[in-house]
Design a protein around this motif. Structure first.
Motif, short mmCIF file in Angstrom:
data_model
loop_
_atom_site.label_atom_id
_atom_site.label_comp_id
_atom_site.label_asym_id
_atom_site.label_seq_id
_atom_site.Cartn_x
_atom_site.Cartn_y
_atom_site.Cartn_z
N UNK B 62 0.84 -1.21 0.00
CA UNK B 62 0.00 0.00 0.00
C UNK B 62 0.87 1.26 0.00
N UNK B 63 0.53 2.19 -0.84
CA UNK B 63 1.30 3.43 -0.92
C UNK B 63 2.37 3.41 -1.99
N UNK B 64 2.53 2.27 -2.65
CA UNK B 64 3.54 2.16 -3.71
C UNK B 64 3.22 3.13 -4.86
N UNK B 65 4.23 3.80 -5.36
CA UNK B 65 3.99 4.74 -6.47
C UNK B 65 4.66 4.25 -7.76
N UNK B 66 5.97 4.07 -7.71
CA UNK B 66 6.62 3.68 -8.97
C UNK B 66 8.02 3.10 -8.73
N UNK B 67 8.50 2.41 -9.74
CA UNK B 67 9.87 1.91 -9.76
C UNK B 67 10.68 2.82 -10.69
N UNK B 68 11.88 3.14 -10.29
CA UNK B 68 12.74 3.99 -11.11
C UNK B 68 14.01 3.22 -11.46
N UNK B 258 9.89 11.70 -12.29
CA UNK B 258 8.96 10.65 -12.73
C UNK B 258 7.65 10.73 -11.97
N UNK B 259 7.74 10.99 -10.65
CA UNK B 259 6.52 11.02 -9.84
C UNK B 259 5.80 12.36 -9.94
#
Lengths: 286, 771
Positions: B62-68, B258-259
């Motif tokens: 939960x709360x994951x946004x993205x992989x960079x 990115x975010x």
């Protein structure tokens, strides 16, 4: 750190509440090991059961034949108890060697045992004092010699949910020493440490126990060495003999903290110094 | 010269109160609306081929946004530094345990950390090298170029081989030193905030905001004018926040872009240990030759630094080590060859002393061995050979008048009662039982600032702005990291303007406010930013002084009498005008009350082929003596007292200088005796303060510190540079003292009890009558 931390106020409340919590739970006392491990990502608990509120664990009691130390007593708090100063000279000597002042303010005696590190200073000292550990599970108590609690590094015979509630140390008229060799002057994990407790009859050693830290998978009782010096005169010769023998009883390893051969040798050096220190004190006292 | 009212005084640190009261705002303390958190996914092995990186499990947190990953880097995937071999993020191969492979962004720090642990890396382990000497072997697998050598230098002067052959006495030994971890209290930390124009503002814990600017602009492919780097209060650096904050900031920057939201990236201690820079481990072989009178005729050095997986600052660290490798002696014949070599371990970089302490430990240990072989007192041997004004260094550079080395050595000799202690056996007689005591000496010199190898970076700017109320704001490009720059630079500004010290405020370094001033390293800030401030303040001073004079005349002062200016007051024979009044008058006259200053270091030269040239503009000097006790049974050494004398030019603030000296000494003692980072098979075993022991206050020696101020005409108020000087000679002095006390020569740092015990045991085997 887990999302859930539960803090019961009494043992009774603890036993009542436990079944309602996820099975992936641990007891939290001073937190000096647990929080560090959690911060490093090594703790996968769903819940911590904070036992620092359990009044039953917080005090030191004296009986006719023994001193009972509550498992929740903080290391820094030990010295405040007259019974500890009077009857537990080895533990008292170990306190300044235990971590740092700020950690001593948080760490508990019970936690030091439950963490089951072979380097635990308070545990090593208590082993030499011949302490027994008292465990409780849902109101059922059992006891065993403290040195028998440990099965390996970070491994104990404590059952699931069983709680260390106290240590019982017999009153015996002994003197002793706690000598530690760490990575620096203070605040470090020992490369080797020796806890020595001896009861004297004049200059004769009537009874002895020797415990060592960081030189075996568990806090180690050097039974042969203790046996060897029992009945002998407290003298440099005895100290040398003990030093030679103790080196055969330990099984140190080489790791990032030190080397096996050095550690083995240091067990002898520290024990010899501990005995010589007792001898000097004896002479000084006339 | 005019009497100084502020320079040379122990005024209170500008940052004392906020730090003592806990009000200082570090990177971790900053919050921004909508801020997200990044956490790094790290390489688990010393060298891997990356097959795939998947966030399919991490996504469920939960709360994951993205992989960079490297695919998100906008510019070329090379961190611009010296050689540019370090990718911002690896594409196919990762080269050390702990290297950042990718980052996870989430809405809490905990979610980011949890998700990062769940990112699945598919990889194949590759063969690796963990030993720099093996890395130099022809058959070694290749990590860098054709020979795994990032950088090499040579110094050739005279004919060292011939001099060695013909010498009366020759000594030669091999030495080694281990890592040192900076152990700053504040780990690496940064926040990158996207701006509406597509640019970024970066709040970074750093010594070198302009390196961060370089890194972020490159990774984000943004014009420099769209990236603003603001230095947050920095909780210690010691070189560890020279280069690497740029990498950490570049990671945060690409996450933020990115975010589309501010992203905070704060390292925990373990990842900081595992992945950030360190003092290079070193290996060296040193030889000295001398004639029968103890004149050193030749020095031959081979010096190898373990650079780790990427070159980062290794070339320039190595260069400084090379220049100073023969020690502070005049020697006709010198041959020095040095190498920085690739291995699959954390890349090493800057650390207080910058490649000098390692080789100083080796050569100053060997100077004592040379003295022993010549049956000379080691201090006499040094005095016979040290650099004095007019002498030439190993690179052929002539030492100028700002050289107090002889006085330093004589001062320390006197303050330690050296002759009595060493020549008179009575001190040894006092040794009782298992404890013996001893004393050891070392001498060192230190080229201030960047020197010929870094000369293109050796400039600094300042902007001094005087407000109507006579308060003064100063922008510089060099940073405060605990060393006292805010205070010392304020003193220089106050002195130059005749402003009260309390009126001066040094602003946080902001790369948009002042031109690129190079890094805050190499003990260069007082010198470089100090001179830039003086240049900026000079025209302001002229206006204020003239205006104050006019006002005094109007008040009836005698124009023929000299005007004095001190502590914010201008006066002629008892008639006074305050700084505030003068400034107000300047403003009413509509004078320009803000000025830029710029200081570029004078010319230096260096010939790469033979290593000859004027390597540095100016040198600082040190003499150090260590008193130690050694436990012959356990091998435990305690540093009892360190006597030291320094020539660092004019002392701007005596209390801060004493603090810098004490800190440098203790950090030197810590490196010499305790700090022991352990790698096994390319894996770091003790990346934490539980098992990486540094000196605590309980290990602190007594200090006896003397400053002998040899003025440097080119320095601000005749100052040189201090920060690194006190550390450099400590380990050698301690090792020499251990030899003096216990009779054993320990040739590797740290001088662990285990090593001393082993040496003592070996001695006992040879001569049963030894201690």
């Amino acid at each position: 750190m887990p999302e859930l931390i539960i803090r019961p106020r009494t043992l009774k409340e603890l036993w009542k509440i436990l079944p309602t919590i996820s099975a992936k739970r641990k007891y939290l006392a001073g937190g000096t090991d647990l929080v560090t491990a959690a911060n490093a990502g090594f703790d996968a608990c769903d819940a911590w059961v904070d036992i620092s509120g359990l009044k039953e664990l917080q005090s030191v009691k004296e009986t006719k034949t023994s001193v009972l130390i509550g498992a929740g007593v903080r290391i820094a708090g030990l010295e405040a108890w007259g019974a500890v100063r009077r009857w537990l000279p080895v533990l008292t000597a170990a306190i300044p060697h235990f971590a740092s002042p700020s950690l001593r303010n948080m760490a508990t005696v019970g936690g030091n045992a439950a963490n089951a590190s072979p380097c635990a200073d308070a545990v090593c000292a208590l082993c030499a004092e011949r302490a027994e550990v008292i465990l409780e599970l849902k109101g059922k108590k059992r006891r065993l010699p403290l040195s028998a609690l440990f099965k390996g590094p970070k491994q104990t015979g404590i059952k699931k949910d069983e709680l260390i509630t106290a240590f019982e140390v017999p009153k015996w008229p002994h003197t002793g020493a706690y000598l530690k060799l760490g990575p620096r002057a203070y605040f470090g994990i020992s490369k080797a440490a020796v806890a020595l407790a001896i009861e004297l009859d004049g200059d004769k050693i009537k009874s002895a126990s020797v415990a060592l830290a960081s030189v075996a998978p568990v806090p180690l009782m050097a039974v042969k060495t203790a046996g060897c010096i029992t009945g002998r005169i407290l003298s440099p010769e005895t100290a040398r003999a003990a030093a030679a023998l103790v080196k055969t009883e330990v099984s140190p390893i080489t790791d990032a903290r030190s080397d096996a051969d050095y550690r083995r040798e240091m067990c002898g050096v520290l024990l010899e110094r501990a005995l010589l220190g007792c001898e000097e004190r004896l002479k000084a006292e006339g | 010269m005019e009497k100084l009212f502020c320079v040379g005084k122990s005024v209170i640190r500008k940052d004392a109160l906020i730090k003592a009261a806990g009000r200082a705002r570090y990177a971790a303390d900053y919050e921004f609306a909508g801020m997200l958190y990044a956490a790094a996914v790290r390489c688990p092995k010393p060298r891997i081929r990356i097959l795939s990186i998947s966030d399919s499990r991490a996504k469920k947190v939960p709360g994951y946004v993205t992989l960079v990953t490297y695919k998100d880097i906008k510019g070329p995937n090379k961190w611009p530094l010296v050689i540019n071999d370090y990718p911002f993020l690896p594409e196919t191969e990762a080269r050390f345990q702990g290297e950042t492979l990718a980052l996870v962004v989430a809405d809490t720090q905990k979610a980011a950390k949890t998700a990062a642990r769940l990112v699945e890396i598919k990889y194949r382990e590759l063969p690796f090298i963990d030993d720099p000497l093996k890395s130099m072997e022809k058959t070694a697998i290749k990590l860098y170029g054709e020979d795994n050598v990032f950088s090499k230098f040579v110094i050739k002067k005279g004919d060292a081989a011939k001099a060695l052959k013909e010498a009366h006495t020759v000594v030669e030994e091999e030495f080694a030193t281990n890592y040192q971890v900076h152990s700053y209290l504040e780990t690496q930390g940064v926040i990158a905030v996207p701006e509406t124009d597509g640019g970024l503002t970066v709040y970074s814990s750093t010594q070198c905001p302009f390196y961060v600017l370089d890194g972020v602009a490159a990774a984000a492919k943004l014009g420099y004018n769209k990236v603003k780097v603001i230095q947050t209060v920095t909780g210690g650096g010691f070189g560890g926040k020279e280069d690497v904050p740029a990498l950490v900031a570049a990671h945060a920057a690409i996450c933020a872009l990115k975010a589309g939201k501010p992203v905070k990236l704060i390292y925990d201690r373990k990842e900081d240990f595992n992945s950030m820079s360190k003092r290079h481990p070193s290996w060296s072989k040193v030889a000295y030759a001398a004639d029968k009178d103890g004149r050193i005729t030749a020095c031959v050095v081979k010096y190898v630094l373990d650079g780790g997986a990427y070159s980062t600052l290794s070339p320039i660290v190595l260069w400084r080590g090379t220049i100073h490798a023969a020690g502070p002696y005049k020697i006709e014949n010198v041959f020095i060859e040095t190498y920085a070599v690739a291995t699959n371990k954390a890349p090493c970089g800057a650390f207080r002393g910058f490649g000098q302490p390692q080789i100083c430990f080796a050569q100053e240990s060997l100077i004592d061995e040379l003295a022993a072989k010549l049956k000379m007192d080691p201090v006499d041997l040094r005095l016979k050979n040290i650099l004095r004004p007019g002498d030439k260094t190993a690179t052929g550079q002539m030492i100028n008048d700002s050289c107090g080395l002889e006085e330093l050595i004589k001062t320390v000799r006197e303050r330690t009662n050296w002759d009595d202690r060493v020549q008179n056996a009575k001190y040894k007689m006092q040794n009782a039982g298992d404890i013996v005591t001893g004393i050891g000496f070392s001498a060192a010199y230190y080229g201030v600032s960047l020197g010929a190898k870094g000369r293109y970076l050796d400039r600094a700017g300042a902007y001094v702005n005087i407000y109507k109320d006579a308060t003064v704001a100063v922008n510089v490009g060099n940073t405060e990291m605990g060393q006292g720059a805010l205070t010392v630079l304020s003193q220089i500004c106050a002195e130059t303007l005749n402003a009260p010290y309390k009126n001066i405020k040094l602003e946080e370094v902001d790369t948009s406010k002042v031109s690129d001033s190079g890094p805050t390293v190499a003990s260069r800030t007082t010198l470089m930013s100090g001179n830039a401030i003086i240049e900026a303040a000079a025209p302001l001073r002229e206006k204020i002084f003239k205006t104050a004079f006019d006002m005094l005349i109007l008040k009836g002062a005698d124009a023929a009498k000299p005007m004095s200016a001190s502590d914010g007051v201008f006066s002629i024979e008892g008639i006074t005008v305050s700084f505030a009044e003068a400034v107000a008058e300047c403003w009413s006259r509509r004078l320009k009350m803000g000025e830029q200053g710029w200081y570029a270091a004078p010319h230096t030269s260096y010939n790469m082929d033979d290593g000859q040239g004027d390597a540095y503009v100016i040198y600082s000097f040190s003499a150090t003596a260590a008193e130690v006790e050694v436990d012959l049974k356990t091998g435990v050494v305690k540093a009892l007292k360190i006597h030291a004398a320094y020539d660092v030019g004019k002392i701007i603030n005596p209390t801060l200088a004493e603090g810098q000296a004490q800190g440098g000494i203790l950090q030197g003692v810590s490196w010499a005796l305790y700090e022991n980072l352990v790698y096994k098979n390319g894996i770091m075993l003790n990346p934490n303060f539980t098992d990486y022991a540094l000196a605590t206050t309980a290990d602190k020696p007594e200090y006896d510190i003397t400053f002998i101020e040899k003025p440097y005409a080119g320095g601000p108020y005749k100052a040189k540079g201090l920060g690194e000087v006190p550390l450099i000679g400590v380990a050698a002095a301690v090792a020499n003292a251990v030899k003096n006390a216990a009779g054993v020569r320990i040739k590797s740092v740290p001088l662990l009890p285990e090593k001393i015990w082993r040496e003592l045991r070996n001695c006992l085997k040879v001569t049963p009558s030894a201690p």
